[in-house]
Design a protein around this motif. Structure first.
Motif, mmCIF file in Angstrom:
data_model
loop_
_atom_site.group_PDB
_atom_site.id
_atom_site.type_symbol
_atom_site.label_atom_id
_atom_site.label_comp_id
_atom_site.label_asym_id
_atom_site.label_seq_id
_atom_site.Cartn_x
_atom_site.Cartn_y
_atom_site.Cartn_z
ATOM 1 N N ALA A 46 39.062 51.698 43.674
ATOM 2 C CA ALA A 46 38.171 50.580 43.366
ATOM 3 C C ALA A 46 38.964 49.358 42.910
ATOM 4 O O ALA A 46 38.572 48.221 43.188
ATOM 5 N N ALA A 47 40.069 49.576 42.212
ATOM 6 C CA ALA A 47 40.923 48.451 41.807
ATOM 7 C C ALA A 47 41.480 47.730 43.029
ATOM 8 O O ALA A 47 41.538 46.491 43.073
ATOM 9 N N GLN A 48 41.884 48.496 44.038
ATOM 10 C CA GLN A 48 42.363 47.896 45.280
ATOM 11 C C GLN A 48 41.251 47.115 45.976
ATOM 12 O O GLN A 48 41.474 46.014 46.499
ATOM 13 N N GLU A 49 40.047 47.655 45.984
ATOM 14 C CA GLU A 49 38.917 46.965 46.596
ATOM 15 C C GLU A 49 38.616 45.664 45.862
ATOM 16 O O GLU A 49 38.327 44.631 46.483
ATOM 17 N N ALA A 50 38.671 45.692 44.555
ATOM 18 C CA ALA A 50 38.424 44.483 43.766
ATOM 19 C C ALA A 50 39.496 43.440 44.030
ATOM 20 O O ALA A 50 39.204 42.241 44.153
ATOM 21 N N ALA A 51 40.758 43.878 44.127
ATOM 22 C CA ALA A 51 41.850 42.950 44.386
ATOM 23 C C ALA A 51 41.730 42.320 45.776
ATOM 24 O O ALA A 51 41.962 41.123 45.954
ATOM 25 N N ARG A 52 41.359 43.121 46.765
ATOM 26 C CA ARG A 52 41.187 42.583 48.119
ATOM 27 C C ARG A 52 40.061 41.547 48.146
ATOM 28 O O ARG A 52 40.177 40.505 48.801
ATOM 29 N N ALA A 53 38.974 41.852 47.427
ATOM 30 C CA ALA A 53 37.864 40.898 47.371
ATOM 31 C C ALA A 53 38.307 39.595 46.700
ATOM 32 O O ALA A 53 37.923 38.505 47.139
ATOM 33 N N GLY A 54 39.112 39.714 45.660
ATOM 34 C CA GLY A 54 39.613 38.516 44.995
ATOM 35 C C GLY A 54 40.577 37.727 45.859
ATOM 36 O O GLY A 54 40.583 36.493 45.848
ATOM 37 N N ALA A 55 41.391 38.437 46.634
ATOM 38 C CA ALA A 55 42.393 37.768 47.468
ATOM 39 C C ALA A 55 41.761 36.940 48.574
ATOM 40 O O ALA A 55 42.330 35.954 49.019
ATOM 41 N N THR A 56 40.592 37.333 49.043
ATOM 42 C CA THR A 56 39.935 36.630 50.147
ATOM 43 C C THR A 56 38.866 35.653 49.672
ATOM 44 O O THR A 56 38.206 35.015 50.498
ATOM 45 N N SER A 57 38.700 35.526 48.356
ATOM 46 C CA SER A 57 37.638 34.662 47.836
ATOM 47 C C SER A 57 38.118 33.665 46.793
ATOM 48 O O SER A 57 37.300 33.101 46.071
ATOM 49 N N GLY A 58 39.430 33.465 46.707
ATOM 50 C CA GLY A 58 39.928 32.557 45.682
ATOM 51 C C GLY A 58 39.758 33.100 44.280
ATOM 52 O O GLY A 58 39.550 32.350 43.327
ATOM 53 N N VAL A 59 39.835 34.428 44.135
ATOM 54 C CA VAL A 59 39.697 35.128 42.854
ATOM 55 C C VAL A 59 38.302 34.892 42.265
ATOM 56 O O VAL A 59 38.160 34.623 41.065
ATOM 57 N N ASP A 60 37.291 34.996 43.107
ATOM 58 C CA ASP A 60 35.915 34.880 42.645
ATOM 59 C C ASP A 60 35.513 36.160 41.917
ATOM 60 O O ASP A 60 35.553 37.251 42.491
ATOM 61 N N HIS A 61 35.103 36.023 40.657
ATOM 62 C CA HIS A 61 34.845 37.209 39.831
ATOM 63 C C HIS A 61 33.666 38.019 40.342
ATOM 64 O O HIS A 61 33.701 39.260 40.338
ATOM 65 N N THR A 62 32.625 37.349 40.784
ATOM 66 C CA THR A 62 31.447 38.057 41.272
ATOM 67 C C THR A 62 31.773 38.945 42.463
ATOM 68 O O THR A 62 31.340 40.100 42.542
ATOM 69 N N LYS A 63 32.565 38.417 43.383
ATOM 70 C CA LYS A 63 32.939 39.196 44.557
ATOM 71 C C LYS A 63 33.900 40.320 44.194
ATOM 72 O O LYS A 63 33.881 41.389 44.815
ATOM 73 N N MET A 64 34.708 40.100 43.171
ATOM 74 C CA MET A 64 35.599 41.172 42.721
ATOM 75 C C MET A 64 34.813 42.316 42.092
ATOM 76 O O MET A 64 35.122 43.495 42.302
ATOM 77 N N VAL A 65 33.774 41.991 41.344
ATOM 78 C CA VAL A 65 32.921 43.026 40.764
ATOM 79 C C VAL A 65 32.238 43.819 41.871
ATOM 80 O O VAL A 65 32.119 45.052 41.796
ATOM 81 N N HIS A 66 31.814 43.121 42.924
ATOM 82 C CA HIS A 66 31.187 43.809 44.054
ATOM 83 C C HIS A 66 32.184 44.762 44.721
ATOM 84 O O HIS A 66 31.834 45.892 45.074
ATOM 85 N N GLY A 67 33.434 44.313 44.886
ATOM 86 C CA GLY A 67 34.461 45.189 45.447
ATOM 87 C C GLY A 67 34.750 46.376 44.548
ATOM 88 O O GLY A 67 34.931 47.509 45.024
ATOM 89 N N PHE A 68 34.781 46.143 43.249
ATOM 90 C CA PHE A 68 34.993 47.207 42.278
ATOM 91 C C PHE A 68 33.874 48.239 42.387
ATOM 92 O O PHE A 68 34.112 49.459 42.413
ATOM 93 N N ALA A 69 32.630 47.753 42.462
ATOM 94 C CA ALA A 69 31.478 48.653 42.579
ATOM 95 C C ALA A 69 31.509 49.424 43.891
ATOM 96 O O ALA A 69 31.144 50.606 43.934
#
Length: 212
Positions: A46-69
């Protein structure tokens, strides 16, 4: 003879009960260890998923939480088959994270790196650039101590409050949830699981407020 046999029989029963108690305790501990290891593997994923979401969204926290979930969703699966079950598990994971069961901390890049290297993009907005990194100078920034290439490495740390579910063991090794969370009339005990991930940014960072 008869009295001796009774004494030996009582002693054997006591020894048997003690042995069974110890064996049962060992089995409960082993079961919780297996479940905890499974959760740790999922948290790392899940940490990897959150990081990938952040990398493609300008470190958008909401999208990182979605990746984490998304990475934690298997922990919340209820056995419902198909897309409906997957959506329910994802929704449950997101709800848990937004109500205090997990957190995401951005370690790098920092606002200092943004201040060192941010420049105007083609759309006229200022951002930490992500393009043509190979051809950019590797000069170290004055505030961050990084060059622009290293400033494009997103490193995060996630923490997940894993709920212990094995009786007896939960009280022995867990931390009581003092936030008022009660499940089915029982006090909840948990252990924190920490995971880290690092990926290269795939998008510019426009909002410095997303950075520590």
């Amino acid at each position: 003879m008869n009295r001796g046999w009774k004494r030996q029989g009582g002693q054997s029963l006591t020894e048997f009960l003690v042995a069974m108690f110890g064996f049962g305790f060992l089995l409960l501990g082993l079961l919780q260890a297996i479940l905890f290891y499974r959760a740790k593997v999922l948290v790392d994923y899940a940490a990897q998923e959150a990081a990938r979401a952040g990398a493609t969204s300008g470190v958008d926290h909401t999208k990182m939480v979605h990746g984490f979930a998304r990475g934690l969703a298997p922990l919340y699966a209820t056995g419902n088959p198909g897309a409906a079950g997957a959506a329910l598990a994802l929704g449950s994971a997101e709800l848990a994270l937004t109500t205090g069961s997990g957190s995401i901390t951005v370690i790098s890049p920092t606002r200092a790196a943004y201040n060192d290297f941010a420049e105007q993009q083609f759309d006229g907005k200022k951002a930490l650039p992500n393009d043509s990194l190979y051809f950019r100078p590797d000069t170290v920034g004055r505030s961050s101590g990084l060059n622009v290439q290293d400033a494009n490495l997103l490193k995060i740390q996630v923490t997940y409050r894993y709920r212990l579910i094995v009786p007896v063991i939960d009280k022995l090794i867990g931390t009581q949830d003092v936030s008022g969370s009660i499940l089915a009339g029982h006090t909840v005990y948990y252990l924190p699981i920490v995971g880290e991930a690092m990926v290269r940014m795939q998008s510019p960072i426009y909002n410095s407020g997303n950075l520590p």
